[in-house]
Design an enzyme around this catalytic site. Structure first.
Site, PDB file in Angstrom:
ATOM      1  N   GLU A 206       0.793  -1.230   0.000  1.00  0.00           N
ATOM      2  CA  GLU A 206       0.000   0.000   0.000  1.00  0.00           C
ATOM      3  C   GLU A 206       0.830   1.287   0.000  1.00  0.00           C
ATOM      4  O   GLU A 206       0.660   2.162   0.856  1.00  0.00           O
ATOM      5  CB  GLU A 206      -0.985  -0.014   1.170  1.00  0.00           C
ATOM      6  CG  GLU A 206      -1.942  -1.190   1.106  1.00  0.00           C
ATOM      7  CD  GLU A 206      -3.025  -1.189   2.164  1.00  0.00           C
ATOM      8  OE1 GLU A 206      -4.078  -1.787   1.927  1.00  0.00           O
ATOM      9  OE2 GLU A 206      -2.803  -0.590   3.249  1.00  0.00           O
ATOM     10  N   GLU A 314      -6.548  -7.276  -2.008  1.00  0.00           N
ATOM     11  CA  GLU A 314      -7.035  -7.292  -0.627  1.00  0.00           C
ATOM     12  C   GLU A 314      -8.473  -6.808  -0.632  1.00  0.00           C
ATOM     13  O   GLU A 314      -8.801  -5.840  -1.315  1.00  0.00           O
ATOM     14  CB  GLU A 314      -6.238  -6.349   0.282  1.00  0.00           C
ATOM     15  CG  GLU A 314      -4.835  -6.744   0.627  1.00  0.00           C
ATOM     16  CD  GLU A 314      -4.263  -5.815   1.714  1.00  0.00           C
ATOM     17  OE1 GLU A 314      -5.055  -5.235   2.497  1.00  0.00           O
ATOM     18  OE2 GLU A 314      -3.036  -5.661   1.772  1.00  0.00           O
ATOM     19  N   TRP A 344      -8.679 -10.708   2.336  1.00  0.00           N
ATOM     20  CA  TRP A 344      -7.917 -10.386   3.552  1.00  0.00           C
ATOM     21  C   TRP A 344      -8.800 -10.718   4.749  1.00  0.00           C
ATOM     22  O   TRP A 344      -9.855 -10.146   4.900  1.00  0.00           O
ATOM     23  CB  TRP A 344      -7.555  -8.906   3.588  1.00  0.00           C
ATOM     24  CG  TRP A 344      -6.759  -8.552   4.810  1.00  0.00           C
ATOM     25  CD1 TRP A 344      -7.246  -8.326   6.081  1.00  0.00           C
ATOM     26  CD2 TRP A 344      -5.340  -8.407   4.902  1.00  0.00           C
ATOM     27  NE1 TRP A 344      -6.224  -8.064   6.949  1.00  0.00           N
ATOM     28  CE2 TRP A 344      -5.042  -8.105   6.255  1.00  0.00           C
ATOM     29  CE3 TRP A 344      -4.292  -8.508   3.985  1.00  0.00           C
ATOM     30  CZ2 TRP A 344      -3.739  -7.890   6.701  1.00  0.00           C
ATOM     31  CZ3 TRP A 344      -3.003  -8.292   4.438  1.00  0.00           C
ATOM     32  CH2 TRP A 344      -2.737  -7.988   5.777  1.00  0.00           C
TER      33      TRP A 344
END
Length: 383
Positions: A206, A314, A344
């Site tokens: 990220e 995710e 996730w």
């Protein structure tokens, strides 16, 4: 995913219960040509190809598996993934610290006093070695990333702490920090360069650059992905970003904006990036659960235009898992341009108890697992 302090505490407690006498380390997976798979995972148009099969694939995330100290726990997880029909597992290939940990604590790299030390010992990368080895044995493909934007397990701030800077964003432009980062990348890539288990190398978890011009991250992505391809031209490379900064079908909400320094379409156009990544957390982004379906289709359209597949890398919610995430899975499976999804996160019963739960965790053998894994894999098979 940014982990909460509570989750980190759970992880610490789980690992604290393990004996500090680490198991005898397995050798690093062979990098000789004789050990190499006949073909590595690749893209095929807007889909992925794994072990000669082209299609849509399902998988999951486990940030913690490389920090386990019991080999049997690693094998347990890999066995359950294989029997469930999940093919891709995204793991954290980083564990950065800024001070020497106590004996028995797993860590991969120490950043201190202007230098970085990579731990290749039994409490270091040899733990990741076993994950890679077990993945090979169970035909699981791994996405391995190299650093975290968030402070969990060190992150970019660990580099900043050791080398100086005003924040995480300095990481992208500091020659000194980038040199240390590339040294770590080189160590990991060369360690597993011919392992049949590696699906893709990932720049970061990220990455963001708040309020930066999008050129900052673009230049970093271009430079780093080219560096990785220079080390391993046969493997796919991805960014690991959340998919922020997109004009296609934009509703003007925060994730579509460019305020985090990302331009999804521009970054996807880099020739050394093989596929796009996107994450999906409406609870954290101030959007609705239904909004997520449009987020998926918008990225599918962007990836179709680029001629590269997207990976819904995710996604998670803390309640109503089956109805909410199941809807996203159906959308992803039916969207041209989306080639796989990874929920996730994965959960299991380990020798020390349950693996960490951040509220998003889907535990093996539960009713949520039935709908989001068993039923989803069946739907993929019949699509």
């Amino acid at each position: 995913m940014k982990l909460s302090n509570a989750l980190l505490t759970l992880a610490s407690l789980a690992l604290a219960n393990v004996s500090t006498a680490l198991p005898k380390a397995s050798p690093a997976p062979s990098t000789s040509s004789s050990a190499a798979s006949t073909s590595f995972a690749s893209t095929s148009g807007l889909q992925f190809t794994i072990d000669g099969e082209t299609g849509y694939f399902a998988g999951t995330n486990s940030y913690w598996i490389g920090f386990l100290t019991d080999n049997a726990d690693v094998d347990l997880v890999m066995g359950h993934l294989k029997s469930s029909g999940l093919k891709i597992l995204r793991v954290w290939g980083f564990n950065d610290v800024t001070s020497q940990p106590s004996s028995g604590t797993v860590w991969y790299q120490l950043h201190q006093d202007g230098k970085s030390t990579i731990n290749t010992g039994a409490d270091g990368l040899q733990r990741l070695d076993y994950v890679v080895s077990s993945a090979e044995q169970h035909d699981i493909k791994l996405i391995i990333n190299f650093v975290n934007y968030w402070t969990d397990y060190g992150g970019m701030s660990a580099y900043v702490s050791a080398y100086g800077g005003s924040g995480e964003t300095d990481f992208y432009t500091s020659d000194t920090m980038q040199s240390a980062y590339q040294t770590y990348i080189k160590t990991v890539v060369e360690r597993y360069s011919n392992s049949s288990a590696v699906f893709a190398w990932e720049l970061a978890n990220e990455p963001r650059c708040p309020s930066c011009d999008t050129s900052v991250l673009y230049n970093w992505i271009e430079k780093t992905s080219k560096f990785i391809k220079g080390l391993d031209a046969d493997r796919m490379v991805c960014i690991g970003d959340e998919g922020f900064g997109l004009n296609i079908d934009s509703d003007g909400s925060y994730p579509y904006q460019f305020s985090e320094g990302l331009n999804f379409t521009m970054n996807l156009g880099i020739d050394t990036i093989d596929f796009g990544t996107l994450h999906l957390y409406p609870d954290s982004w101030g959007t609705s659960d239904d909004w997520g379906n449009g987020w998926i289709t918008a990225h599918g359209a962007a990836c179709k235009a680029a001629g590269k597949p997207c990976l819904l890398e995710e996604y998670g919610v803390t309640s109503n898992h089956c109805s909410v995430e199941g809807s996203w899975q159906k959308t992803a499976l039916s969207t041209t341009g989306v080639g796989a999804d990874l929920f996730w996160q994965y959960g299991d019963d380990l020798s020390t108890g349950k693996s960490p739960d951040d509220g998003n965790t889907i535990y093996y053998g539960t009713s949520d697992y039935q709908c989001l894994v068993t039923d989803h894999v069946a739907a993929i098979g019949s699509a």
